[in-house]
Design a protein around this motif. Structure first.
Motif, PDB file in Angstrom:
ATOM      1  N   PRO A  99       0.826  -1.207   0.000  1.00  0.00           N
ATOM      2  CA  PRO A  99       0.000   0.000   0.000  1.00  0.00           C
ATOM      3  C   PRO A  99       0.859   1.255   0.000  1.00  0.00           C
ATOM      4  O   PRO A  99       1.964   1.279   0.522  1.00  0.00           O
ATOM      5  CB  PRO A  99      -0.808  -0.130   1.304  1.00  0.00           C
ATOM      6  N   ALA A 100       0.287   2.313  -0.576  1.00  0.00           N
ATOM      7  CA  ALA A 100       0.983   3.597  -0.546  1.00  0.00           C
ATOM      8  C   ALA A 100       1.049   4.097   0.884  1.00  0.00           C
ATOM      9  O   ALA A 100       0.195   3.791   1.702  1.00  0.00           O
ATOM     10  CB  ALA A 100       0.229   4.586  -1.431  1.00  0.00           C
ATOM     11  N   ARG A 101       2.077   4.862   1.157  1.00  0.00           N
ATOM     12  CA  ARG A 101       2.276   5.369   2.511  1.00  0.00           C
ATOM     13  C   ARG A 101       2.116   6.885   2.509  1.00  0.00           C
ATOM     14  O   ARG A 101       2.601   7.577   1.621  1.00  0.00           O
ATOM     15  CB  ARG A 101       3.683   5.020   3.019  1.00  0.00           C
ATOM     16  N   VAL A 102       1.420   7.401   3.495  1.00  0.00           N
ATOM     17  CA  VAL A 102       1.267   8.845   3.651  1.00  0.00           C
ATOM     18  C   VAL A 102       1.083   9.117   5.137  1.00  0.00           C
ATOM     19  O   VAL A 102       0.479   8.326   5.861  1.00  0.00           O
ATOM     20  CB  VAL A 102       0.058   9.368   2.842  1.00  0.00           C
ATOM     21  N   ALA A 103       1.644  10.218   5.586  1.00  0.00           N
ATOM     22  CA  ALA A 103       1.569  10.558   7.005  1.00  0.00           C
ATOM     23  C   ALA A 103       0.251  11.274   7.310  1.00  0.00           C
ATOM     24  O   ALA A 103      -0.266  12.029   6.481  1.00  0.00           O
ATOM     25  CB  ALA A 103       2.745  11.450   7.395  1.00  0.00           C
ATOM     26  N   SER A 104      -0.299  11.002   8.503  1.00  0.00           N
ATOM     27  CA  SER A 104      -1.494  11.732   8.935  1.00  0.00           C
ATOM     28  C   SER A 104      -1.153  13.207   9.123  1.00  0.00           C
ATOM     29  O   SER A 104      -0.034  13.560   9.490  1.00  0.00           O
ATOM     30  CB  SER A 104      -2.033  11.157  10.242  1.00  0.00           C
ATOM     31  N   SER A 105      -2.163  14.060   8.861  1.00  0.00           N
ATOM     32  CA  SER A 105      -1.903  15.507   8.945  1.00  0.00           C
ATOM     33  C   SER A 105      -3.095  16.249   9.541  1.00  0.00           C
ATOM     34  O   SER A 105      -3.513  17.279   9.038  1.00  0.00           O
ATOM     35  CB  SER A 105      -1.611  16.052   7.546  1.00  0.00           C
ATOM     36  N   ALA A 140      -3.927   6.362   7.315  1.00  0.00           N
ATOM     37  CA  ALA A 140      -3.654   7.753   7.658  1.00  0.00           C
ATOM     38  C   ALA A 140      -4.955   8.537   7.566  1.00  0.00           C
ATOM     39  O   ALA A 140      -5.906   8.126   6.886  1.00  0.00           O
ATOM     40  CB  ALA A 140      -2.611   8.349   6.720  1.00  0.00           C
ATOM     41  N   ALA A 141      -4.982   9.664   8.261  1.00  0.00           N
ATOM     42  CA  ALA A 141      -6.085  10.608   8.162  1.00  0.00           C
ATOM     43  C   ALA A 141      -5.488  11.939   7.717  1.00  0.00           C
ATOM     44  O   ALA A 141      -4.623  12.500   8.406  1.00  0.00           O
ATOM     45  CB  ALA A 141      -6.804  10.753   9.503  1.00  0.00           C
ATOM     46  N   VAL A 142      -5.931  12.426   6.572  1.00  0.00           N
ATOM     47  CA  VAL A 142      -5.303  13.578   5.928  1.00  0.00           C
ATOM     48  C   VAL A 142      -6.260  14.750   5.892  1.00  0.00           C
ATOM     49  O   VAL A 142      -7.425  14.606   5.476  1.00  0.00           O
ATOM     50  CB  VAL A 142      -4.851  13.216   4.499  1.00  0.00           C
TER      51      VAL A 142
END
Length: 912
Positions: free
Chosen positions: A135-141, A196-198
């Motif tokens: 899965p793609a990775r992205v940090a919560s912001s 993540a929650a963006v």
């Protein structure tokens, strides 16, 4: 609200395990002691977690087939909260939604249930189920969430469930409501369930092209093309993500199109958006965030009651942050409640107002709010610029409107409170314009949360929030159209008031229109107003205001209108109509001043001059009422007879009721009963459609008089039945003056028949109604009846001061129909307390007062009371003469009930 979910066997929330079938509640594996009723409540709430369950629904579930007080429910909910340690260390399980019910707000799971539950968190699909790639990775912001929110527990619980279940939810509502705050809180609660929650803040995006770039930048994508949409979609297809799109309204088409594609093409992404209008795309579910709960009225507001409302809680919390801890007093509770009510529960507005308390105090803040200074009040320096003042928030919304939308919104600000679509079209549109275009604009303003709408009795009603109205009123003034629109508004309500002469007419005005009528009157009488509009509006509006029993207000406006009549309108039908309202409202609110009689005489003169038949009947009705109240019973009889001469067929029953009342008061009971029976022979219109003449209904007080006549003529059981009928019909009229008149006359029957419980109930109704509507002439009448009741029950010591005060007030207000009778009862109470000298003086004055105008219904009873006083004092011959005179009157008037009471005194004389 949909049907309840299928019940599960076991529910988990916090440290608790609820076994619904076995009816057991465990905390960390240990049983929790809880009552059976409280457990029923808990199961009901948990089964429908996130929903607001009405109190009636809970009572029906927990106490089937048993009628219980709502207080029983509150007791068991309190016990349940205690068992759950609700509120300890920040734990929240059950919240009360004022006016609606209770909601279970903690996250609930059903790990052992085979039945899907709306309360069960939806576990994100595993990456392998949609793709074999990592899965793609992205940090919560996400922004930081508030440490404590007020009044949003049920909204957060419902939104959490809705986002899980539907994947795409837009929170809509006006600016300053707290949409972003709620959305951030929901995202934090859901974030553990996602990679993540963006948070994407679209406020700074100025055009459609910037929307995908803002999302790509937040996701950390490197943009290689002018339109990064394909890269965004490819990235999102590979991850389970919570995407929070904040402030969508100014780029709504662009963000709507992209959000729809994300929903369709990235099935593991959940979208939560905030906007002042819905995106209106596929997959979207809307959650309309309501303002914080505020009191609908501040009547009898206490600190305890005020603190039940979230808007008040928020106000005090924010005020305490700058002014130090505040303990709300009962004296200041109505002021704080009114501040929150005027601000419509808009969180930002409440916070800004609370910030003034440290400088101006609670009362000073309320006074500033009256001057509409709240638009410029500043909030936290760290807030976004558009949220630092209400004006900035509204500037943001206003700037997004097209010119036509801005014009319609400005013009709608002329309305005070609610308005109809027909009213809006009459005032904001132009005669040569297509109304359908205006309707579409109003619909657009509703969709943009700038105009609120609700359905009442099947019809839409609209209003501007108070701060929106204050802002757009300034814009209306700046546009140069303020006087034009105010004149249209006043003309429209003058027309509507004339059309609403008949309260039962379709679409007739009601009390919700009062704010607009007042506003139109204020403008009409201002320096900018139009004298012709003021004349037409005041004539029509005061009649409507009078019909709503707002007597003091009707008196003020009609008096003001008469003073402002121009020369051309003096000695006219307009003057006659205003005099009617002024004399009615003055007589029933202040008493029987001689000026009232002169107003009636002048109005009758003008009505005759202009051939106004209905006006003549109205003023003759007024002369009958004034004469009867002031003890001129022959004058009341003559006025009623004259009214019958000019009455049309519909008015004849009222004329006969009036004649029956006048003959009764004058002592001719046989003729009075015949007149009342003749009135009974006419068809009776339903209470809501019945016409009232000179400000009151003639039938229900007439029925009460008929009940008195039946008692006086010896038909005592039937008298009780008719008295009850009169009171029942009077209550259904929903007209306070008529109801008070009915109670005043009917209660005497209960007292004479010694039905003490019924008498006490009627007296309480009279006191409550007269005090609530400020009908001062009935205060003393109620006190007289209460004194007579206490005297009848044998509590003579308590009766004397009540009767003495009532007699003084009745005489002062020239209520001679009641004053002598009150004095006679006072004399009897003084006799019973051992004051025969004072008693004799008082009863002699009462008899002289009655005999000065001839005979009356109560003279036989006065002679009986005097005879008893003389007998107790040993003056047997004088007592016998009083009995003889009383019997002569009772027999000539046909009142065997008075005769029987006199014969009892005669028996006492013979046995002495």
């Amino acid at each position: 609200m949909g049907p309840p979910p299928s019940p599960a066997r076991e529910y988990h929330f916090g440290p608790f395990r609820l076994h619904a079938i076995e009816r057991r509640l465990l905390r960390d594996g240990a049983p929790v002691e809880i009552g059976s009723r409280a457990l029923d409540i808990l199961i009901t709430l948990v089964e429908r977690a996130g929903e607001v369950i009405g109190k009636k629904t809970l009572v029906a579930r927990v106490w089937p087939d048993v009628i219980v007080e709502e207080s029983s429910l509150r007791v068991h909910v309190a016990a349940l909260r205690k068992a759950l340690t609700d509120g300890v260390d920040g734990a929240r399980y059950i919240t009360n939604v004022p006016g609606r019910g209770y909601s279970f707000v903690a996250p609930v799971s059903t790990p052992h249930s085979n039945v899907p539950s709306e309360s069960t968190p939806h576990a994100p699909a595993s990456p392998a189920s949609t793709s074999e790639r990592a899965p793609a990775r992205v940090a919560s912001s996400l922004p930081a969430r508030l440490t404590r929110m007020v009044g949003r527990d049920s909204a957060i619980a419902a939104l959490t469930q809705q986002v899980r279940g539907t994947r795409f939810v837009t929170i809509v509502g006006p600016g300053g409501l707290g949409k972003t705050t709620v959305a951030v809180c929901v995202a934090h609660l859901l974030s553990p369930e996602f990679t993540a929650a963006v948070f994407v803040d679209l406020a700074a995006v100025t055009d459609a092209a910037g929307v995908p770039n803002a999302i790509a930048a937040t996701l950390g994508l490197t943009v290689r093309k002018e339109d990064p949409t394909p890269e965004i979609l490819a990235f999102l297809r590979e991850t389970n993500l919570l995407l929070l799109l904040d402030n969508c309204e100014h780029v709504i088409q662009a963000i709507g199109a992209l959000a729809e594609r994300i929903f369709v093409e990235a099935p593991r992404v959940h979208i939560l958006a905030t906007s002042r209008e819905l995106l209106n795309v596929e997959g979207e579910h809307v959650y309309a965030l309501e303002p914080l709960g505020t009191p609908e009225t501040t009547d009898d507001m206490t600190a305890a009651r005020a603190l039940e409302y979230p808007a008040v809680q928020l106000f005090l919390e924010r005020a305490g942050a700058t002014a130090g801890p505040i303990t709300l007093s009962d004296e200041e509770a109505p002021i704080v409640a009114e501040i929150c009510r005027r601000l419509d529960g808009i969180a930002l507005a409440v916070e800004l107002a609370a910030g003034r308390v440290s400088v101006f105090g609670i009362r000073g803040t309320a006074e500033l709010l009256e001057k509409q200074l709240a638009l410029a009040w500043r909030g936290r320096r760290t807030a976004l610029p558009r949220h630092q003042t209400l004006s900035a928030t509204l500037d943001w919304s206003y700037s997004l409107l097209c010119d036509q939308e801005q014009q319609v919104l400005r013009r709608l600000s002329v309305f005070m409170g609610e308005f109809s679509l027909a009213g809006a079209l009459a005032i904001v549109g132009e005669e040569d314009e297509d109304s359908s275009a205006t309707i579409e604009i109003i619909a657009s303003l509703v969709a943009k949360s700038l105009v609120s709408m609700r359905i009442t009795e099947g019809q839409p009603r609209y209003r501007l929030l108070e701060m929106v109205r204050a802002y757009t009123l300034l814009k209306l003034t700046e546009s140069g159209e303020a006087q034009l629109i105010a004149a249209r508004h006043a003309r429209y309500f003058a027309l509507r008031c004339r059309e609403s002469e008949n309260a039962s007419a379709p679409g007739a005005l009601d009390s919700r229109d009062l704010g607009n009528i007042r506003s139109a009157l204020e403008w009409s009488f201002s320096e900018q107003g139009d004298p012709a509009i003021a004349r037409d509006l005041s004539v029509a509006a005061t009649r409507v205001i009078l019909r709503w029993s707002l007597l003091a207000e009707a008196r003020v406006w009609s008096s003001r209108a008469l003073e402002r009549l121009i020369d051309a309108d003096r000695d006219s039908i307009h003057e006659s109509q205003l005099l009617r309202t002024l004399s009615v409202s003055t007589m029933f609110s202040l008493g029987n001043d001689e000026r009232v009689r002169l107003q009636i005489v002048r109005g009758l003169e003008l009505a005759r001059k202009f051939g106004d038949q209905r006006g003549q009947f109205e003023f003759l009705t007024g002369m009958h009422a004034f004469s009867a109240r002031t003890g001129n019973f022959p004058g009341a009889r003559d006025a009623a007879a004259s009214a019958a001469e000019v009455a049309n067929h519909a008015e004849m029953a009222s004329a006969q009721w009036m004649l029956g009342m006048a003959l009764h008061l004058a002592g001719d009971q046989v003729a009075a009963l015949a007149s009342c029976d003749a009135a009974m022979s006419h068809p009776t219109a339903p209470p809501g459609t019945r016409k009232r003449y000179f400000g009151y209904d003639q039938r229900t007080p007439g029925l009460a008089v008929r009940a008195r006549l039946l008692w006086l003529t010896g038909q005592t059981d039937k008298a009780l039945q008719v008295a009850a009928q009169a009171i029942d019909e009077g209550a259904k009229l929903k007209h306070p003056v008529s109801y008070c008149l009915t109670l005043l006359y009917a209660t005497s029957v209960y007292l004479w028949r010694e039905c003490w419980v019924e008498a006490e109930q009627a007296i309480e109704r009279l006191a409550d109604t007269s005090h609530h509507y400020l009908l001062e002439p009935y205060f003393a009448g109620g006190k007289m009846l209460k004194g007579e009741l206490l005297h009848g029950l044998g509590d003579h010591e308590a009766a004397v001061p009540l009767l003495r005060d009532a007699a003084q007030r009745l005489n002062r207000e020239r209520q001679v129909a009641q004053a002598p009778y009150c004095s006679a009862i006072l004399a009897d109470a003084l006799r019973a307390t051992g004051e025969p000298g004072a008693a004799l003086d008082v009863v002699d004055q009462a008899i002289a007062q009655r005999e000065a105008v001839g005979r009356s219904y109560d003279l036989p009873e006065m002679h009986r009371i005097k005879a008893q006083i003389l007998l107790d004092s040993g003056q047997r011959e004088a007592a016998a003469e009083c009995v003889r005179r009383g019997l002569e009157l009772a027999r000539s008037e046909g009142t065997p009930s008075w005769e029987n009471k006199l014969l009892q005194v005669m028996a006492g004389l013979e046995s002495a």
